[in-house]
Design an enzyme around this catalytic site. Structure first.
Site, short mmCIF file in Angstrom:
data_model
loop_
_atom_site.label_atom_id
_atom_site.label_comp_id
_atom_site.label_asym_id
_atom_site.label_seq_id
_atom_site.Cartn_x
_atom_site.Cartn_y
_atom_site.Cartn_z
N ASN A 26 84.44 34.03 104.97
CA ASN A 26 85.15 35.19 105.50
C ASN A 26 86.66 34.90 105.52
OD1 ASN A 26 85.64 33.58 107.72
ND2 ASN A 26 84.15 34.57 109.04
N ASP A 220 72.12 39.37 105.98
CA ASP A 220 73.15 38.69 106.78
C ASP A 220 74.48 39.45 106.69
OD1 ASP A 220 74.04 36.10 108.21
OD2 ASP A 220 75.46 36.28 106.56
#
Ligand code: COA
Length: 350
Positions: A26, A220
């Site tokens: 991320n 996810d």
């Protein structure tokens, strides 16, 4: 030792390793839980497919049918090298248990940490006929106790999945459209999110059915979006409850992966994720629920420490009922974690 037996012994463990890049993480550099799940599944699929092809008869591909509850024990960052070790630990007549360890190595300092431990179950399908489940060649156990312990795990999961199968096959009413919900922050409707994906060849095994790791990665991703929308912070996957893959998903299907918040504790969020599939091209276009699971996410502050999560603003009896069930699961997970920690510290002292 005979040639097939030797090949089998050589085929029962596998190690994969890969450096984590920006595509895996991320914006603050934490590797997504879905990437780790996908690597775990790839290692499991290779080791079990290889093992099942050490016998005469049809060539086959092993498909993921179950992942036991798994916890993300330490975060993995861009630049670290993940070592994924998979080992076949039990075989029944038609299924195999693969245990996988993920170590993350900092190649600058040499420091290593255990990032994840998972147990997966695979079933081999014939390449000639995808409806045909093949027999699994038995593994050799180092000691009789290992086989006994494996059999216990096999029996326990068999019992548990009979219950979830009944639940998955219930006709589930469509999830509410988030557009119909009041867009007030911290409501379930505010963070509920869906992702629509057309299953292409790169998502599939040699059978043209979706690889389990691809599905887990999508699940996810959606759960992460829900968690981030709810708390507007950086988030990470803490754990995934046991998942059973009851139905196959074929190339050409459209999958809709939807996540919604069910419960928040002080510092964690439980998100229920559904995967619905329908063929885009075939005459039979009926949507079916392929899999569902509960993910737990944690909100992180700028020092990567867990922080308090905003409570949910509930709307109606149904959401409250789901939260009560979520709380019961949360307490159960906590209890199991504590018991496991105590077991480990007792083992370390003895
Ligand atoms: N977890 C662990 N083992 C499982 C399982 C699960 N969720 N589902 C089936 N099995 C095992 C059974 O124990 C049995 O092995 P055994 O005879 O040694 O005990 C074997 O699989 C066959 O089970 P059976 O009861 O005959 O079949 P089923 O009607 O339960 O169907 C599948 C099983 C695997 C055919 C079906 O669930 C399926 O197609 N699942 C999807 C697999 C897939 O596509 N994975 C990727 C998902 S994206």
């Amino acid at each position: 030792m005979s040639e097939p037996a030797r090949a089998r012994e050589a085929a029962s463990t596998l190690q994969l390793c890969r450096i984590m890049g920006p595509n895996d993480a991320n914006i603050v550099g934490n590797v997504h839980g879905g990437i780790i799940l996908k690597m775990i599944e790839e290692a499991g699929c290779i080791v079990s497919t290889r093992h099942c092809n050490t016998q005469n008869g049809d060539r086959c591909v092993a498909a993921l049918v179950r992942v036991e509850k798994t916890e993300f024990l330490s975060p993995v960052f861009i630049g670290e090298v993940t070592h994924v070790t998979a080992e076949i630990t039990y075989t029944s007549k038609h299924s195999l248990e693969v245990q996988v360890h993920v170590m993350a190595e900092n190649i600058l300092t040499g420091a290593k940490k255990l990032a994840n431990k998972a147990a997966l179950w695979y079933v081999p399908f014939s390449l000639q006929n995808v409806e045909k489940i093949m027999d699994v060649p038995p593994i050799k156990y180092a000691a009789a106790e290992q086989e006994e312990e494996g059999k216990k795990r096999y029996e326990a999961q068999k019992l548990e999945r009979m219950e979830t199968k009944a639940r998955t096959e219930e006709v589930v009413p469509p999830l509410p459209d988030p557009e119909d919900h009041p867009k007030e922050r911290h409501t379930v409707g505010f963070s509920q999110s869906s992702l629509i994906h057309l299953v292409g060849p790169s998502d599939c095994t040699l059978h043209d059915y979706v690889q389990g790791g691809v599905t887990m990665k999508l699940m996810d991703e959606v759960a992460g979006i829900v968690a981030a929308r709810h708390c507007s912070t950086n988030i990470v996957t803490a754990s995934v409850d046991a998942i059973n893959f009851h139905r196959k998903i074929k190339k050409g299907c459209v999958v809709t992966v939807t996540g919604r918040l069910t419960f928040v504790s002080n510092k964690s969020m439980e998100i229920e994720v559904f995967v619905d599939a329908a063929s885009l091209v075939e005459a039979e276009k009926k949507k079916y629920r392929a899999v569902s699971a509960f993910f737990t996410f944690i909100s992180l502050d700028k020092y990567n420490r867990a922080q308090t999560v905003p409570p949910i603003k509930f709307d109606g009896e149904e959401e409250l009922r789901r939260a009560e069930e979520g709380e019961a699961r949360y307490l159960q997970r906590k209890e199991k974690r504590l018991a496991e920690r105590e077991r480990q510290s007792a083992a370390a002292q003895s």
